[in-house]
Design a protein around this motif. Structure first.
Motif, mmCIF file in Angstrom:
data_model
loop_
_atom_site.group_PDB
_atom_site.id
_atom_site.type_symbol
_atom_site.label_atom_id
_atom_site.label_comp_id
_atom_site.label_asym_id
_atom_site.label_seq_id
_atom_site.Cartn_x
_atom_site.Cartn_y
_atom_site.Cartn_z
ATOM 1 N N GLU A 42 1.011 -1.222 -0.090
ATOM 2 C CA GLU A 42 0.030 0.074 -0.153
ATOM 3 C C GLU A 42 0.774 1.189 -0.025
ATOM 4 O OE1 GLU A 42 0.483 -1.331 4.212
ATOM 5 O OE2 GLU A 42 0.023 -2.316 2.380
ATOM 6 N N GLN A 43 2.185 1.003 0.175
ATOM 7 C CA GLN A 43 3.068 2.374 0.268
ATOM 8 C C GLN A 43 3.642 2.319 -0.989
ATOM 9 O OE1 GLN A 43 5.760 1.303 3.522
ATOM 10 N NE2 GLN A 43 4.458 2.493 5.123
ATOM 11 N N ARG A 44 3.728 1.460 -1.898
ATOM 12 C CA ARG A 44 4.302 1.442 -3.237
ATOM 13 C C ARG A 44 3.797 2.710 -4.114
ATOM 14 N NH1 ARG A 44 4.931 -4.856 -4.206
ATOM 15 N NH2 ARG A 44 6.293 -5.370 -2.473
ATOM 16 N N LEU A 45 2.749 3.065 -4.012
ATOM 17 C CA LEU A 45 2.065 4.088 -4.707
ATOM 18 C C LEU A 45 2.412 5.435 -3.914
ATOM 19 C CD1 LEU A 45 -1.060 2.492 -6.272
ATOM 20 C CD2 LEU A 45 1.102 3.121 -7.625
ATOM 21 N N ILE A 46 2.088 5.593 -3.012
ATOM 22 C CA ILE A 46 2.130 6.662 -2.062
ATOM 23 C C ILE A 46 3.478 7.244 -1.706
ATOM 24 C CG2 ILE A 46 1.316 7.721 0.170
ATOM 25 C CD1 ILE A 46 -0.826 5.706 0.624
ATOM 26 N N LYS A 47 4.473 6.346 -1.348
ATOM 27 C CA LYS A 47 5.647 6.783 -0.888
ATOM 28 C C LYS A 47 6.616 6.742 -2.162
ATOM 29 C CE LYS A 47 5.361 6.325 3.886
ATOM 30 N NZ LYS A 47 5.946 5.655 5.267
ATOM 31 N N GLN A 48 6.542 7.330 -2.980
ATOM 32 C CA GLN A 48 7.343 7.359 -4.319
ATOM 33 C C GLN A 48 8.525 8.505 -4.093
ATOM 34 O OE1 GLN A 48 7.813 5.136 -6.950
ATOM 35 N NE2 GLN A 48 5.936 3.908 -6.287
ATOM 36 N N PRO A 49 9.656 8.291 -5.030
ATOM 37 C CA PRO A 49 10.587 9.634 -4.803
ATOM 38 C C PRO A 49 9.848 10.618 -5.145
ATOM 39 C CG PRO A 49 11.379 7.607 -5.692
ATOM 40 C CD PRO A 49 10.014 7.326 -5.521
ATOM 41 N N LYS A 50 10.369 11.868 -4.590
ATOM 42 C CA LYS A 50 9.847 13.233 -5.087
ATOM 43 C C LYS A 50 10.120 13.324 -6.444
ATOM 44 C CE LYS A 50 10.244 15.186 -0.419
ATOM 45 N NZ LYS A 50 10.945 16.026 0.351
ATOM 46 N N ALA A 51 11.337 12.905 -6.964
ATOM 47 C CA ALA A 51 11.662 13.306 -8.383
ATOM 48 C C ALA A 51 10.509 12.594 -9.442
ATOM 49 C CB ALA A 51 13.162 12.780 -8.792
ATOM 50 N N LEU A 52 9.927 11.463 -9.103
ATOM 51 C CA LEU A 52 8.907 10.913 -9.918
ATOM 52 C C LEU A 52 7.825 12.230 -10.375
ATOM 53 C CD1 LEU A 52 7.470 8.468 -11.423
ATOM 54 C CD2 LEU A 52 6.497 8.150 -9.196
ATOM 55 N N LEU A 99 14.955 8.222 -14.040
ATOM 56 C CA LEU A 99 13.814 7.841 -13.090
ATOM 57 C C LEU A 99 14.441 6.327 -12.551
ATOM 58 C CD1 LEU A 99 11.087 7.632 -11.896
ATOM 59 C CD2 LEU A 99 10.174 6.694 -13.972
ATOM 60 N N GLY A 100 15.065 5.542 -13.063
ATOM 61 C CA GLY A 100 15.539 4.374 -12.683
ATOM 62 C C GLY A 100 16.801 4.691 -11.786
ATOM 63 N N THR A 101 17.387 5.785 -11.751
ATOM 64 C CA THR A 101 18.228 5.963 -10.656
ATOM 65 C C THR A 101 17.756 6.414 -9.295
ATOM 66 O OG1 THR A 101 18.611 8.346 -11.345
ATOM 67 C CG2 THR A 101 20.018 6.748 -12.452
ATOM 68 N N CYS A 102 16.198 6.704 -9.195
ATOM 69 C CA CYS A 102 15.700 7.197 -8.244
ATOM 70 C C CYS A 102 15.430 5.980 -7.139
ATOM 71 C CB CYS A 102 14.461 7.582 -8.297
ATOM 72 S SG CYS A 102 14.411 9.168 -9.405
ATOM 73 N N ASP A 119 14.260 -2.105 -4.858
ATOM 74 C CA ASP A 119 13.190 -1.332 -4.434
ATOM 75 C C ASP A 119 11.822 -1.875 -4.907
ATOM 76 O OD1 ASP A 119 11.563 0.665 -3.486
ATOM 77 O OD2 ASP A 119 13.042 2.319 -3.700
ATOM 78 N N GLY A 120 11.078 -1.969 -3.980
ATOM 79 C CA GLY A 120 9.772 -2.700 -4.465
ATOM 80 C C GLY A 120 8.876 -1.436 -4.974
ATOM 81 N N ARG A 121 9.354 -0.285 -5.029
ATOM 82 C CA ARG A 121 8.211 0.703 -5.617
ATOM 83 C C ARG A 121 8.812 1.237 -7.002
ATOM 84 N NH1 ARG A 121 10.320 5.503 -2.228
ATOM 85 N NH2 ARG A 121 12.166 4.794 -2.699
ATOM 86 N N ARG A 122 9.682 0.422 -7.443
ATOM 87 C CA ARG A 122 10.021 0.622 -9.064
ATOM 88 C C ARG A 122 9.039 0.322 -9.946
ATOM 89 N NH1 ARG A 122 15.100 0.675 -11.923
ATOM 90 N NH2 ARG A 122 16.326 0.230 -9.829
ATOM 91 N N ASP A 123 8.318 -0.875 -9.809
ATOM 92 C CA ASP A 123 7.314 -1.246 -10.953
ATOM 93 C C ASP A 123 6.155 -0.346 -10.825
ATOM 94 O OD1 ASP A 123 8.966 -3.335 -11.666
ATOM 95 O OD2 ASP A 123 8.003 -4.796 -10.607
ATOM 96 N N SER A 124 5.827 0.227 -9.640
ATOM 97 C CA SER A 124 4.634 1.098 -9.563
ATOM 98 C C SER A 124 5.293 2.548 -9.996
ATOM 99 C CB SER A 124 4.068 1.213 -8.115
ATOM 100 O OG SER A 124 5.156 1.466 -7.023
#
Length: 218
Positions: free
Chosen positions: A14-24, A136-139, A144-149
């Motif tokens: 549930e955090q993978r969509l919410i807590k993305q890097p700010k650069a996204l 984006l990949g360098t973020c 990191d489980g957030r990469r795909d989302s």
């Protein structure tokens, strides 16, 4: 691999969509503007050649096919050039400049300007397209489980930019002329370029300086 900011290895689903890097969010907006311009041209190019340059359908589709083949092929060389020579940041800036000039050249009602414009658009796309995704990949760290989302959200910008670009520039071309549509497409690239230079470019520069200072200290 460099990262723009510290990331956790495997956040809860549930955090993978919410807590993305700010650069996204910034890269998302940049990609929207670039794709806005790209799909605007894709929707207008054959019509422009037939109605403004008075090309036959066969000639128009031949140029359109060759142009798109080059658009798909040049990112290979743009990625290699960025990886081995000039770096992602400079490649994106240079690509953005080429793209903007290419769109603005299409305003000039001459065959020479038209072909020069398409050439610059091929070079610009080759430099810009692969390297914005690379940044984006360098973020994210490798696991990191957030990469795909994160990339799913990023690719959503392609659909949004394309939808708005086709609708708006198609209307502008019909209501106000081809030159207005191409001007708006060029402005779209410039907006994305300005955002990149003002936000992402300095962020990467600070990150590189910190890494250099850490290496010297160690």
């Amino acid at each position: 691999m460099n990262t723009l900011e510290t990331s956790i290895d495997d956040p809860k689903p549930e955090q993978r969509l919410i807590k993305q890097p700010k650069a996204l969010a910034v890269l998302f907006s940049i990609e929207i503007w670039e794709r806005f311009s790209y799909w605007s041209l894709q929707s207008l190019l054959v019509l422009y050649m037939g109605k403004a340059l008075l090309y036959t359908d066969t000639h128009s589709f031949l140029i359109f096919s060759a142009f798109n083949a080059l658009l798909l092929g040049t990112p290979i060389f743009g990625g290699l050039l960025a990886d081995r020579v000039i770096g992602c940041r400079r490649a994106i800036v240079l690509g953005g400049v080429f793209l903007a000039i290419g769109y603005f050249l299409l305003i000039i009602p001459s065959q020479a300007a038209f072909y020069y414009g398409l050439t610059l658009l091929c070079f610009g796309n080759g430099l810009f397209k692969p390297n914005i995704s690379n940044i984006l990949g360098t973020c994210y760290k490798t696991n990191d489980g957030r990469r795909d989302s994160g990339f799913t959200l990023f690719y959503l910008s392609i659909n949004i930019g394309g939808l708005v670009g086709v609708a708006l520039c198609g209307f502008l071309a019909k209501a106000f002329g081809w030159d207005v549509a191409f001007i708006v497409a060029g402005i779209g690239v410039l907006i994305g370029l300005i955002v990149f230079i003002s936000v992402i470019f300095p962020h990467f520069r600070r990150h590189s300086l910190l890494r250099t200072h850490a290496a010297i200290s160690n």
